[in-house]
Design an enzyme around this catalytic site. Structure first.
Site, PDB file in Angstrom:
ATOM      1  N   CYS A 169      -1.206   0.585  10.438  1.00  0.00           N
ATOM      2  CA  CYS A 169      -1.228  -0.299   9.629  1.00  0.00           C
ATOM      3  C   CYS A 169       0.147  -1.097   9.246  1.00  0.00           C
ATOM      4  CB  CYS A 169      -1.928   0.163   8.067  1.00  0.00           C
ATOM      5  SG  CYS A 169      -2.376  -1.050   7.009  1.00  0.00           S
ATOM      6  N   CYS A 189       0.714  -1.188   0.022  1.00  0.00           N
ATOM      7  CA  CYS A 189       0.011   0.048   0.001  1.00  0.00           C
ATOM      8  C   CYS A 189       1.108   1.437  -0.003  1.00  0.00           C
ATOM      9  CB  CYS A 189      -0.833  -0.160   1.211  1.00  0.00           C
ATOM     10  SG  CYS A 189      -2.080   1.369   1.110  1.00  0.00           S
ATOM     11  N   CYS A 235     -15.052 -11.514   2.978  1.00  0.00           N
ATOM     12  CA  CYS A 235     -14.425 -10.213   2.909  1.00  0.00           C
ATOM     13  C   CYS A 235     -13.290 -10.221   1.995  1.00  0.00           C
ATOM     14  CB  CYS A 235     -14.394  -9.485   4.204  1.00  0.00           C
ATOM     15  SG  CYS A 235     -15.742  -9.461   5.215  1.00  0.00           S
ATOM     16  N   ARG A 247     -19.901  -5.177  14.566  1.00  0.00           N
ATOM     17  CA  ARG A 247     -18.777  -6.169  14.842  1.00  0.00           C
ATOM     18  C   ARG A 247     -17.845  -5.978  15.670  1.00  0.00           C
ATOM     19  NH1 ARG A 247     -19.381  -6.726  10.033  1.00  0.00           N
ATOM     20  NH2 ARG A 247     -17.588  -5.907   8.914  1.00  0.00           N
ATOM     21  N   CYS A 273     -18.294  -8.959   0.501  1.00  0.00           N
ATOM     22  CA  CYS A 273     -17.996  -7.620   0.922  1.00  0.00           C
ATOM     23  C   CYS A 273     -16.604  -7.429   0.510  1.00  0.00           C
ATOM     24  CB  CYS A 273     -17.734  -7.364   2.613  1.00  0.00           C
ATOM     25  SG  CYS A 273     -17.304  -5.820   3.111  1.00  0.00           S
ATOM     26  N   CYS A 331      -0.771   5.325   6.453  1.00  0.00           N
ATOM     27  CA  CYS A 331      -1.924   5.052   7.665  1.00  0.00           C
ATOM     28  C   CYS A 331      -0.720   4.379   8.933  1.00  0.00           C
ATOM     29  CB  CYS A 331      -2.855   4.099   7.517  1.00  0.00           C
ATOM     30  SG  CYS A 331      -3.917   4.743   6.286  1.00  0.00           S
ATOM     31  N   CYS A 344     -20.327  -0.665   4.782  1.00  0.00           N
ATOM     32  CA  CYS A 344     -19.473  -1.159   5.887  1.00  0.00           C
ATOM     33  C   CYS A 344     -18.348  -0.417   6.302  1.00  0.00           C
ATOM     34  CB  CYS A 344     -19.096  -2.595   5.662  1.00  0.00           C
ATOM     35  SG  CYS A 344     -18.255  -3.390   6.970  1.00  0.00           S
TER      36      CYS A 344
END
Length: 347
Positions: A89, A82, A126, A288, A158, A86, A218
């Site tokens: 992460c 990525c 997901c 969740r 998802c 962030c 979501c």
């Protein structure tokens, strides 16, 4: 100003404390939204009132979801590549965490993940990639695999693919994707403290694109990144106002090699208060318990399900989760019912 009912919760009387939180649940059940002051009062709930607060949250949860729990299964379909920064992460460009790095998995691996999801009792599969947003090859691969997964396993899909344009969101919708995950992660006021390569509004714009394309949204966040209670309330209310369908609440797993490594601001009781606040702020939405529950809720994990109504089963993206059998045993001990494939999680 804090409403009188909530201000009274500081009393030493267990009966009075129970009445305060029960009264708040009554109002939520009557369709009245909680205020910012009430949400902050939930997060500041004294520990000796925690069971009364959870009882109030459970009353709201029970009305909309009974004792049913929906299970989700994550597939890290593209790892560690990525370009975003962030700070929480392990897959970001600034992370030094030792994790697998690979491009998008092939068809066979994605289908194998779907098979495991179905075997583990998940209703939703997901598909997650580490990226700012999907390139043409990646979005085309998702378009191709989704109908096949649905034919073989009857799973809801998802997709978590990063930032999306209106056109990309519509393509996913046309392919049969049921919902898209794109976490806002924290309140907008605090967001620049955890990421600089995109904005909080960029994330909200993706959610609007998902909504406009006719898919479910979501979106949730991560607790324990140094934010204030007001930031969590801001996030919970934003998700409510957007009409987000499913809200994953993560608790920071401070992974070695990330800027937040070593951070440990949470205790299990506060985590339960966070879940209760999200339930009372979003009464009919799926809440969740997501990443970090094993680390921060620890032996109190079962109590979290008196507020939340779904779990990830199995491992997370780059970290291990609790053994699936331990989750099944926990749900059995609670007397809760797993939502089976093809069933709706709500009423």
């Amino acid at each position: 100003m804090t409403p009188p009912a909530v201000a009274d919760s500081s009393t030493n009387s267990p009966v009075a404390a129970s009445q305060v939180w029960s009264s708040l649940a009554d109002r939520v059940l009557a369709g009245l939204p909680i205020t910012e002051a009430e949400a902050l009062a939930v997060l500041a709930c004294p520990d000796n009132e925690l069971l009364s607060l959870l009882d109030a949250a459970y009353r709201v949860r029970r009305k909309h979801f009974g004792n049913r729990v929906q299970l989700y299964f994550l597939m890290n379909a593209k790892s560690g590549l990525c370009p975003e920064d962030c700070s929480y992460c392990s897959q970001s460009k600034i992370s030094k965490a030792e994790i697998p790095k690979y491009n998008l998995l092939d068809r066979e691996r994605l289908l194998e993940g779907a098979r495991i999801a179905a075997e583990q009792g998940a209703c939703t599969y997901c598909i997650v990639i580490s990226a700012r947003g999907p390139n043409e090859r990646e979005i085309s691969a998702v378009e191709a695999i989704v109908p096949e997964i649905k034919r073989q396993h009857d799973l809801k899909i998802c997709a978590c693919l990063g930032l999306l344009s209106d056109e990309q969101a519509q393509r996913l919708s046309n392919a049969g994707v049921d919902r898209v995950n794109h976490n806002v992660n924290t309140g907008g006021t605090y967001y620049s403290k955890i990421c600089t390569t995109h904005t909080h509004e960029d994330r909200v714009a993706t959610l609007r694109s998902v909504r406009d394309a006719g898919m479910e949204m979501c979106s949730g966040g991560i607790v324990g990144m140094g934010e204030q209670p007001a930031d969590l309330v801001e996030m919970a209310f934003l998700l409510r106002d957007l009409g987000v369908h499913s809200i994953p609440v993560n608790f920071l797993n401070a992974i070695d090699g990330t800027p937040l490594a070593g951070r440990s601001d949470l205790d299990p009781r506060y985590c339960l208060k966070v879940l209760a606040m999200f339930r009372l702020a979003n009464p009919d939405r799926e809440i969740r318990i997501a990443g970090g529950r094993e680390i921060h809720l620890r032996s109190l994990q079962p109590l979290g399900l008196y507020a939340a109504n779904s779990l990830f089963v199995g491992d997370y993206l780059t970290t291990k989760g609790q053994a699936p059998q331990a989750d099944y045993d926990m749900l059995t001990d609670l007397g809760f019912e797993v939502v089976m494939t093809g069933e709706a999680a709500g009423n």
